[in-house]
Motif scaffolding. Structure first.
Motif, PDB file in Angstrom:
ATOM      1  N   THR A   1       2.680  -7.831   6.503  1.00  0.00           N
ATOM      2  CA  THR A   1       3.462  -7.754   7.735  1.00  0.00           C
ATOM      3  C   THR A   1       3.319  -6.402   8.411  1.00  0.00           C
ATOM      4  OG1 THR A   1       5.349  -7.200   6.319  1.00  0.00           O
ATOM      5  CG2 THR A   1       5.227  -9.441   7.128  1.00  0.00           C
ATOM      6  N   ALA A   2       2.512  -5.497   7.830  1.00  0.00           N
ATOM      7  CA  ALA A   2       2.351  -4.124   8.358  1.00  0.00           C
ATOM      8  C   ALA A   2       3.714  -3.459   8.525  1.00  0.00           C
ATOM      9  CB  ALA A   2       1.572  -4.136   9.677  1.00  0.00           C
ATOM     10  N   TYR A   3       4.610  -3.701   7.582  1.00  0.00           N
ATOM     11  CA  TYR A   3       5.974  -3.176   7.655  1.00  0.00           C
ATOM     12  C   TYR A   3       6.108  -1.966   6.733  1.00  0.00           C
ATOM     13  CZ  TYR A   3      10.980  -2.876   6.663  1.00  0.00           C
ATOM     14  OH  TYR A   3      12.256  -2.423   6.462  1.00  0.00           O
ATOM     15  N   TRP A   4       6.407  -0.797   7.331  1.00  0.00           N
ATOM     16  CA  TRP A   4       6.568   0.442   6.563  1.00  0.00           C
ATOM     17  C   TRP A   4       8.021   0.628   6.166  1.00  0.00           C
ATOM     18  CZ3 TRP A   4       2.805   3.460   4.647  1.00  0.00           C
ATOM     19  CH2 TRP A   4       1.519   3.302   5.160  1.00  0.00           C
ATOM     20  N   PHE A   5       8.245   1.012   4.923  1.00  0.00           N
ATOM     21  CA  PHE A   5       9.607   1.263   4.462  1.00  0.00           C
ATOM     22  C   PHE A   5       9.578   2.411   3.449  1.00  0.00           C
ATOM     23  CE2 PHE A   5       9.133  -0.704   0.266  1.00  0.00           C
ATOM     24  CZ  PHE A   5       8.042  -1.533   0.463  1.00  0.00           C
ATOM     25  N   LYS A  42      10.610  10.132  -3.343  1.00  0.00           N
ATOM     26  CA  LYS A  42      10.864   9.299  -2.165  1.00  0.00           C
ATOM     27  C   LYS A  42       9.527   9.111  -1.472  1.00  0.00           C
ATOM     28  CE  LYS A  42      14.807  10.429  -0.236  1.00  0.00           C
ATOM     29  NZ  LYS A  42      15.679  11.257   0.624  1.00  0.00           N
ATOM     30  N   GLU A  43       9.077   7.852  -1.318  1.00  0.00           N
ATOM     31  CA  GLU A  43       7.718   7.625  -0.806  1.00  0.00           C
ATOM     32  C   GLU A  43       7.698   6.582   0.312  1.00  0.00           C
ATOM     33  OE1 GLU A  43       5.138   8.075  -4.897  1.00  0.00           O
ATOM     34  OE2 GLU A  43       6.253   6.238  -4.557  1.00  0.00           O
ATOM     35  N   TRP A  44       6.670   6.680   1.154  1.00  0.00           N
ATOM     36  CA  TRP A  44       6.371   5.635   2.137  1.00  0.00           C
ATOM     37  C   TRP A  44       5.577   4.529   1.461  1.00  0.00           C
ATOM     38  CZ3 TRP A  44       8.468   5.322   6.768  1.00  0.00           C
ATOM     39  CH2 TRP A  44       8.921   6.486   7.397  1.00  0.00           C
ATOM     40  N   TRP A  45       5.970   3.272   1.700  1.00  0.00           N
ATOM     41  CA  TRP A  45       5.191   2.127   1.255  1.00  0.00           C
ATOM     42  C   TRP A  45       5.057   1.160   2.423  1.00  0.00           C
ATOM     43  CZ3 TRP A  45       2.919   0.929  -3.530  1.00  0.00           C
ATOM     44  CH2 TRP A  45       3.100   1.893  -4.528  1.00  0.00           C
ATOM     45  N   CYS A  46       3.967   0.388   2.400  1.00  0.00           N
ATOM     46  CA  CYS A  46       3.727  -0.585   3.473  1.00  0.00           C
ATOM     47  C   CYS A  46       3.532  -1.970   2.873  1.00  0.00           C
ATOM     48  CB  CYS A  46       2.481  -0.197   4.267  1.00  0.00           C
ATOM     49  SG  CYS A  46       2.074  -1.360   5.577  1.00  0.00           S
ATOM     50  N   HIS A  47       4.277  -2.971   3.388  1.00  0.00           N
ATOM     51  CA  HIS A  47       3.980  -4.362   3.018  1.00  0.00           C
ATOM     52  C   HIS A  47       2.838  -4.810   3.922  1.00  0.00           C
ATOM     53  CE1 HIS A  47       4.700  -8.835   3.108  1.00  0.00           C
ATOM     54  NE2 HIS A  47       4.478  -8.584   1.841  1.00  0.00           N
ATOM     55  N   VAL A  48       1.643  -4.925   3.349  1.00  0.00           N
ATOM     56  CA  VAL A  48       0.427  -5.067   4.158  1.00  0.00           C
ATOM     57  C   VAL A  48       0.423  -6.366   4.972  1.00  0.00           C
ATOM     58  CG1 VAL A  48      -2.086  -5.190   4.063  1.00  0.00           C
ATOM     59  CG2 VAL A  48      -0.864  -3.616   2.571  1.00  0.00           C
ATOM     60  N   ALA A  89       0.853  -1.186   0.000  1.00  0.00           N
ATOM     61  CA  ALA A  89       0.000   0.000   0.000  1.00  0.00           C
ATOM     62  C   ALA A  89       0.891   1.240   0.000  1.00  0.00           C
ATOM     63  CB  ALA A  89      -0.902   0.004   1.224  1.00  0.00           C
ATOM     64  N   HIS A  90       0.486   2.249  -0.761  1.00  0.00           N
ATOM     65  CA  HIS A  90       1.236   3.488  -0.894  1.00  0.00           C
ATOM     66  C   HIS A  90       0.906   4.406   0.270  1.00  0.00           C
ATOM     67  CE1 HIS A  90       1.637   7.620  -2.661  1.00  0.00           C
ATOM     68  NE2 HIS A  90       2.821   7.122  -2.904  1.00  0.00           N
ATOM     69  N   GLY A  91       1.928   5.064   0.833  1.00  0.00           N
ATOM     70  CA  GLY A  91       1.668   5.903   2.013  1.00  0.00           C
ATOM     71  C   GLY A  91       2.033   7.365   1.840  1.00  0.00           C
ATOM     72  N   GLY A  92       2.219   7.816   0.598  1.00  0.00           N
ATOM     73  CA  GLY A  92       2.501   9.240   0.378  1.00  0.00           C
ATOM     74  C   GLY A  92       3.991   9.565   0.389  1.00  0.00           C
ATOM     75  N   GLU A  93       4.294  10.822   0.051  1.00  0.00           N
ATOM     76  CA  GLU A  93       5.689  11.245  -0.067  1.00  0.00           C
ATOM     77  C   GLU A  93       6.362  11.354   1.298  1.00  0.00           C
ATOM     78  OE1 GLU A  93       4.983  14.906  -2.014  1.00  0.00           O
ATOM     79  OE2 GLU A  93       4.582  13.990  -3.967  1.00  0.00           O
TER      80      GLU A  93
END
Lengths: 101, 232
Positions: free
Chosen positions: A60-64, A52-58, A18-22
């Motif tokens: 595992t709820a892991y933000w990177f 440069k963006e925030w992304w989440c591996h859904v 999931a995309h989490g914005g800049e």
């Protein structure tokens, strides 16, 4: 299907993310103007080029953080946020609110 | 008289589904567990080919937080340095490192879990600063998918390659299975794989039915805990 390399779990189909914005610097909430705060919360630069963006591996709820080229539609690099955020950020109560509930 | 799950204090999230599949229950740790489905010998062969076994009554727990690794090691737990690797403990418990700050602890297939009981009773908010308990037994159901056809089954419902050449024993895969977030742990032997699968209890019945439907073309069937114990 497009794939992205999760820094924790490796290559995965893009539908797992999931995309989490800049990634933008947060203004000091006690000192910035309302307009600056609104800019930070709601507005996107939507730049053509390297972003440069925030992304989440859904799963595992892991933000990177991912660096993407929006012109070439390529993911350049993904990495753990600890590369950029090395210290814990604490928030203090504004002096103007001291004594009020 | 045959034991009914409703006679036990605890039951699996899937007990109605297991009853519908013809399960015979025995009591284990105060919970009704499907020990077989009426064909004890046939199920051992079924487990080697393709079987699905409900393990939701077995013991498990979890811990997370920045201090998780140090606290678990202080309790004598063997924990992998890398994420997504499982470490077997001396008492048969397995500890899967899900992330630098999160671990999942699974009891053995016999129902044992001395280490889990010790960890859960030792842990407290005050004594384990920076390490928090994750109540996996109350939040996740637990299935085992067994047999040589299991990797083929996963190709239908999971985008990650779980065949032998891509996945080794003790590796952990956290991904989507039939559109649910799930943790998959590769166990068993090099010849006969066993995949432990944990996911949210709210979707337990959905996934049980989806897996039974998907495994039909490979001849997969539910197996009891006894067949899984014989296999491993």
């Amino acid at each position: 299907m497009k794939q992205m390399q999760c820094p924790l779990n490796g290559w995965r189909n893009i539908q797992e993310f999931a995309h989490g914005g800049e990634v933008v610097d947060e203004p000091d909430p006690n000192r910035c103007t309302d307009a600056e705060w609104a800019e930070y919360i709601f507005m996107e630069d939507n730049k053509a080029g390297l972003v440069k963006e925030w992304w989440c591996h859904v799963a595992t709820a892991y933000w990177f953080i991912a660096e993407r080229d929006t012109v070439k539609d390529e993911i350049v690099r993904t990495y753990d946020p600890s590369e950029l955020f090395k210290e814990r950020r604490d928030y203090t109560r504004p002096e103007a609110l001291e004594g009020k509930s | 008289m045959a034991l009914k799950p409703t006679q036990c204090a605890r039951r699996s999230f899937l007990y109605r589904e297991l009853e519908n599949s013809g399960a015979r229950f025995e009591e284990l740790n105060g919970s009704a567990i499907a020990i077989n489905y009426g064909d004890a010998e046939g199920e051992t062969a079924q487990a080697r080919k393709l079987g699905i076994c409900d393990l939701s009554s077995l013991q498990r727990t979890g811990f997370k937080g920045w201090n998780m690794a140090d606290w678990l090691r202080l309790q004598g737990v063997v924990l992998a340095e890398e994420s997504n690797i499982t470490s077997p403990q001396t008492d048969g418990t397995r500890v899967a490192r899900l992330a630098p700050g999160e671990a999942l602890v699974l009891g053995d297939y016999q129902g044992g879990g001395a280490l889990i009981e010790k960890l859960d009773s030792t842990w407290s908010m005050e004594s384990a600063d920076g390490c928090y308990q994750v109540p996996r037994a109350e939040t996740n159901f637990w299935l085992a998918l067994t047999g040589t056809e299991a990797p083929a089954l996963f190709t239908k419902i999971c985008a990650v390659d779980l065949r032998d050449q891509a996945t080794s024993v003790h590796s952990v895969v956290q991904t989507n299975v039939a559109r649910l977030n799930a943790i998959i742990i590769r166990g068993g032997t090099a010849e006969v794989p066993v995949f432990d699968l944990l996911s949210d209890i709210a979707s337990a019945v959905y996934l049980w039915r989806a897996l039974l439907d998907a495994m039909g073309e490979f001849g997969g069937k539910p197996i009891g805990l006894k067949a899984l114990q014989d296999l491993t």
